[in-house]
Design an enzyme around this catalytic site. Structure first.
Site, PDB file in Angstrom:
ATOM      1  CE  LYS A  99      -0.883   3.409  -1.225  1.00  0.00           C
ATOM      2  NZ  LYS A  99      -0.668   4.354  -2.294  1.00  0.00           N
ATOM      3  CD  GLU A 123       4.907  13.789   3.836  1.00  0.00           C
ATOM      4  OE1 GLU A 123       5.622  14.333   4.717  1.00  0.00           O
ATOM      5  OE2 GLU A 123       3.651  13.813   3.378  1.00  0.00           O
ATOM      6  CB  VAL A 126      -0.462  10.178   3.401  1.00  0.00           C
ATOM      7  CG1 VAL A 126      -1.810  10.710   3.574  1.00  0.00           C
ATOM      8  CG2 VAL A 126      -0.523   8.982   4.384  1.00  0.00           C
ATOM      9  CB  ILE A 130       0.074  16.646  -0.479  1.00  0.00           C
ATOM     10  CG1 ILE A 130      -0.582  16.824  -1.924  1.00  0.00           C
ATOM     11  CG2 ILE A 130      -0.166  17.947   0.204  1.00  0.00           C
ATOM     12  CD1 ILE A 130      -1.896  16.998  -1.878  1.00  0.00           C
ATOM     13  N   GLY A 181      -1.192   4.614 -14.619  1.00  0.00           N
ATOM     14  CA  GLY A 181      -0.499   4.149 -13.571  1.00  0.00           C
ATOM     15  C   GLY A 181      -0.849   4.853 -12.175  1.00  0.00           C
ATOM     16  CD  GLU A 184      -2.023   1.081  -4.544  1.00  0.00           C
ATOM     17  OE1 GLU A 184      -1.332  -0.058  -4.294  1.00  0.00           O
ATOM     18  OE2 GLU A 184      -1.569   2.382  -4.592  1.00  0.00           O
ATOM     19  CG  ASP A 195      -4.882   3.606  -1.496  1.00  0.00           C
ATOM     20  OD1 ASP A 195      -3.801   3.140  -1.445  1.00  0.00           O
ATOM     21  OD2 ASP A 195      -5.031   4.828  -1.885  1.00  0.00           O
ATOM     22  CE  LYS A 199      -2.906   6.763  -0.494  1.00  0.00           C
ATOM     23  NZ  LYS A 199      -3.625   7.000  -1.807  1.00  0.00           N
TER      24      LYS A 199
HETATM   25  N1  LIG Z   1       1.766   4.160  -8.230  1.00  0.00           N
HETATM   26  C1  LIG Z   1       1.458   5.372  -7.203  1.00  0.00           C
HETATM   27  O1  LIG Z   1       1.070   6.629  -7.926  1.00  0.00           O
HETATM   28  C2  LIG Z   1       1.688   5.384  -5.673  1.00  0.00           C
HETATM   29  C3  LIG Z   1       1.477   6.318  -5.053  1.00  0.00           C
HETATM   30  C4  LIG Z   1       1.754   6.293  -3.614  1.00  0.00           C
HETATM   31  C5  LIG Z   1       2.202   5.017  -3.180  1.00  0.00           C
HETATM   32  N2  LIG Z   1       2.321   4.100  -3.728  1.00  0.00           N
HETATM   33  C6  LIG Z   1       2.883   2.909  -3.312  1.00  0.00           C
HETATM   34  O2  LIG Z   1       4.189   2.620  -3.859  1.00  0.00           O
HETATM   35  C7  LIG Z   1       4.328   1.137  -3.513  1.00  0.00           C
HETATM   36  C8  LIG Z   1       4.875   0.900  -5.050  1.00  0.00           C
HETATM   37  O3  LIG Z   1       3.742   1.155  -6.092  1.00  0.00           O
HETATM   38  P1  LIG Z   1       3.877   1.110  -7.558  1.00  0.00           P
HETATM   39  O4  LIG Z   1       2.840   1.722  -8.341  1.00  0.00           O
HETATM   40  O5  LIG Z   1       5.362   1.476  -8.059  1.00  0.00           O
HETATM   41  O6  LIG Z   1       3.769  -0.680  -8.027  1.00  0.00           O
HETATM   42  P2  LIG Z   1       4.093  -1.246  -9.372  1.00  0.00           P
HETATM   43  O7  LIG Z   1       4.159  -0.457 -10.379  1.00  0.00           O
HETATM   44  O8  LIG Z   1       3.284  -2.486  -9.244  1.00  0.00           O
HETATM   45  O9  LIG Z   1       5.695  -1.850  -8.761  1.00  0.00           O
HETATM   46  C9  LIG Z   1       5.861  -2.699  -8.048  1.00  0.00           C
HETATM   47  C10 LIG Z   1       7.261  -3.262  -7.822  1.00  0.00           C
HETATM   48  O10 LIG Z   1       7.705  -3.915  -6.849  1.00  0.00           O
HETATM   49  C11 LIG Z   1       8.175  -5.257  -7.107  1.00  0.00           C
HETATM   50  N3  LIG Z   1       8.194  -6.316  -6.098  1.00  0.00           N
HETATM   51  C12 LIG Z   1       6.957  -6.633  -5.851  1.00  0.00           C
HETATM   52  N4  LIG Z   1       7.282  -7.759  -4.796  1.00  0.00           N
HETATM   53  C13 LIG Z   1       8.505  -7.886  -4.572  1.00  0.00           C
HETATM   54  C14 LIG Z   1       9.315  -8.489  -3.574  1.00  0.00           C
HETATM   55  N5  LIG Z   1       8.892  -9.457  -3.102  1.00  0.00           N
HETATM   56  N6  LIG Z   1      10.598  -7.980  -3.539  1.00  0.00           N
HETATM   57  C15 LIG Z   1      11.154  -7.300  -4.621  1.00  0.00           C
HETATM   58  N7  LIG Z   1      10.410  -6.457  -5.400  1.00  0.00           N
HETATM   59  C16 LIG Z   1       9.219  -6.723  -5.463  1.00  0.00           C
HETATM   60  C17 LIG Z   1       7.963  -5.623  -8.468  1.00  0.00           C
HETATM   61  O11 LIG Z   1       9.090  -6.502  -9.357  1.00  0.00           O
HETATM   62  P3  LIG Z   1       8.825  -6.946 -10.878  1.00  0.00           P
HETATM   63  O12 LIG Z   1       9.091  -5.472 -11.470  1.00  0.00           O
HETATM   64  O13 LIG Z   1       9.827  -7.902 -10.901  1.00  0.00           O
HETATM   65  O14 LIG Z   1       7.327  -7.184 -10.880  1.00  0.00           O
HETATM   66  C18 LIG Z   1       7.804  -4.081  -9.298  1.00  0.00           C
HETATM   67  O15 LIG Z   1       9.068  -3.832  -9.663  1.00  0.00           O
HETATM   68  C19 LIG Z   1       3.282   0.465  -3.082  1.00  0.00           C
HETATM   69  O16 LIG Z   1       3.191   0.041  -2.063  1.00  0.00           O
HETATM   70  C20 LIG Z   1       2.165   1.661  -3.507  1.00  0.00           C
HETATM   71  O17 LIG Z   1       0.888   1.429  -2.810  1.00  0.00           O
HETATM   72  C21 LIG Z   1       2.192   4.123  -5.294  1.00  0.00           C
END
Ligand SMILES: NC(=O)c1ccc[n+]([C@@H]2O[C@H](COP(=O)([O-])OP(=O)(O)OC[C@H]3O[C@@H](n4cnc5c(N)ncnc54)[C@H](OP(=O)(O)O)[C@@H]3O)[C@@H](O)[C@H]2O)c1
Length: 419
Positions: A99, A123, A126, A130, A181, A184, A195, A199
């Protein structure tokens, strides 16, 4: 992309969302979608997937002609922008959950979608699970959308729930959110409201055709909320939630902000607990409708990514109808807000900035007042975020016209009753 063509995915990120998506895809063979390669940052980490899938070289995915969909779920907004723009330029469809990146670069990404004809779906960015973006695009494709009020940040809602219902401290609740988890990687993004406002900027585009940078929207987070504010809320049988709100005004413009707000017991948003999100949409004839679901977490977020991937099979793209096919709305700064402000020292509150003050309470440690103040005053000044001041909106906080109240005040002043 041909109808129901096989989808070959290049996945960026194998964290909370990326790994969740990988697991879900193993359980949905009917989608005919496979992950060909996964790009991550750190090669040394142990992964729950075959080692041969992983690389740290983004070009292995971006330049692979077999890969027709790039899924970007990384936690680095700058790198995400580079990946998404390169993918679109390389004529690949893209699904993203970032986002921050999307909200900060929306105009460039709109241009790029037009120029390349490729689809960019987001989707999951945000309210995670949902389907609010697609609903605003497709179902509320009309001029009658009066307002949207929402809890869009699962992490702050989780923290507020734990503080209110289990009596945890702010720090304890934040640690729990991180362990689960929901938060952020950088918790400041959640607790200071960044955040949520990112959104909200995205939703304003799909609701009203507004394409403002998030910095144009008034916002704050929950870090200034004081334990005594929670007592005040409880004494009024209310809760405090971080509420994102957009409301069409009589002048045809839209009032939009993301601020802590007292919500009454009967408010739909008061039912939204923990990491859940909720969106209340009020439209001309349907009245209020309420969407509820998990706003964070591995599988809920991955399920929205999966739905976007599935939508790409039938060439789905956002038409941005409110922006391109209707007269887009503008943000308004010409309205007032009824606010509760608590503080230790009255001297740090510029009382003259209020249009009027309705309530005043002085306790031993903290004092509070309820008053009406212009949106502009809050947007252009930071005093209300400093000096241990906590600002929380009252229920139904938007006041469009204060002329009558001002005239009354003036006549009382003239009569010597009020000065
Ligand atoms: N978590 C939620 O509930 C949620 C909900 C909605 C949206 N989001 C969004 O979804 C995205 C991911 O969130 P997340 O919670 O999954 O984050 P996360 O658990 O911190 O995982 C981030 C991943 O990105 C990888 N990464 C970071 N920089 C990179 C790069 N330059 N090239 C390739 N890989 C890279 C990391 O690699 P390593 O594994 O090697 O460290 C890790 O695997 C974010 O934008 C977040 O705002 C998350």
């Amino acid at each position: 992309m041909e109808t129901h063509k096989k989808i070959t995915i290049g996945l960026f990120g194998f964290g909370v969302v990326g790994e969740g998506l990988y697991k879900i895809l193993q359980q949905t063979p009917s989608l005919n979608a496979t992950v060909k390669k996964i790009c991550i940052k750190n090669h040394e980490k142990k992964r729950n997937a075959p080692a041969s899938l992983f690389t740290t070289d983004k070009n292995e995915l971006l330049n692979d002609r077999d890969i027709n969909v790039i899924v970007e779920v990384i936690d680095d907004a700058d790198a995400a922008f580079d990946i998404v723009t390169t993918a679109l330029n390389n004529r690949k469809e893209v699904v993203s959950a970032s986002k921050k990146m999307l909200a900060e670069h929306l105009p460039e990404l709109l241009d790029l979608q037009k120029r390349t004809g490729q689809s960019l779906l987001y989707e999951a960015a945000v309210c995670a699970s949902i389907p609010v973006i697609r609903n605003l695009e497709e179902y509320y494709d009309n001029d009658l959308l009066h307002s949207i009020r929402a809890i869009v940040n699962g992490s702050t809602n989780f923290i507020l729930t734990k503080i209110f219902e289990e009596g945890l401290s702010f720090r304890q609740a934040l640690t729990l959110a991180q362990q689960a988890g929901f938060a952020e990687s950088n918790p400041v993004l959640d607790i200071e409201g960044f955040d949520a406002v990112n959104k909200w900027a995205l939703l304003l585009t799909h609701a009203y055709g507004i394409t403002e940078h998030p910095s144009a929207i008034l916002f704050s987070g929950i870090s200034n909320i004081h334990a005594e504010d929670a007592f005040v809320a409880q004494s009024k049988n209310q809760q405090i939630k971080l509420v994102a709100q957009a409301q069409k005004l009589k002048n045809g413009k839209v009032a939009a902000f993301v601020l802590p707000q007292f919500v009454k017991q009967e408010d739909h948003l008061s039912f939204v607990k923990n990491e859940y999100n909720g969106v209340e949409i009020e439209s001309g004839f349907a009245d209020k409708q309420f969407f509820y679901g998990k706003g964070a977490g591995s599988f809920p977020t991955a399920s929205a990514v999966l739905s976007d991937i599935s939508a790409l099979r039938y060439h789905y793209h956002y038409e941005y109808k409110k922006l391109y096919h209707h007269q887009p709305h503008e943000l308004s700064n010409d309205f007032y807000l009824r606010v509760f402000i608590s503080f230790e020292d009255l001297d740090v509150v510029p009382r003259e900035k209020f249009e009027w003050i309705e309530e005043w309470h002085s306790g031993e440690e903290r004092k509070y007042l309820v008053g009406v103040i212009s949106y502009d005053e809050l947007k252009n000044n930071n005093w209300w975020k400093e000096h241990k001041i906590s600002l929380i909106l009252t229920p139904d906080p938007v006041i469009e016209d204060i002329t009558i109240r001002k005239l009354k005040k003036k006549s009382l002043e003239l009569a010597g009753i009020f000065s």
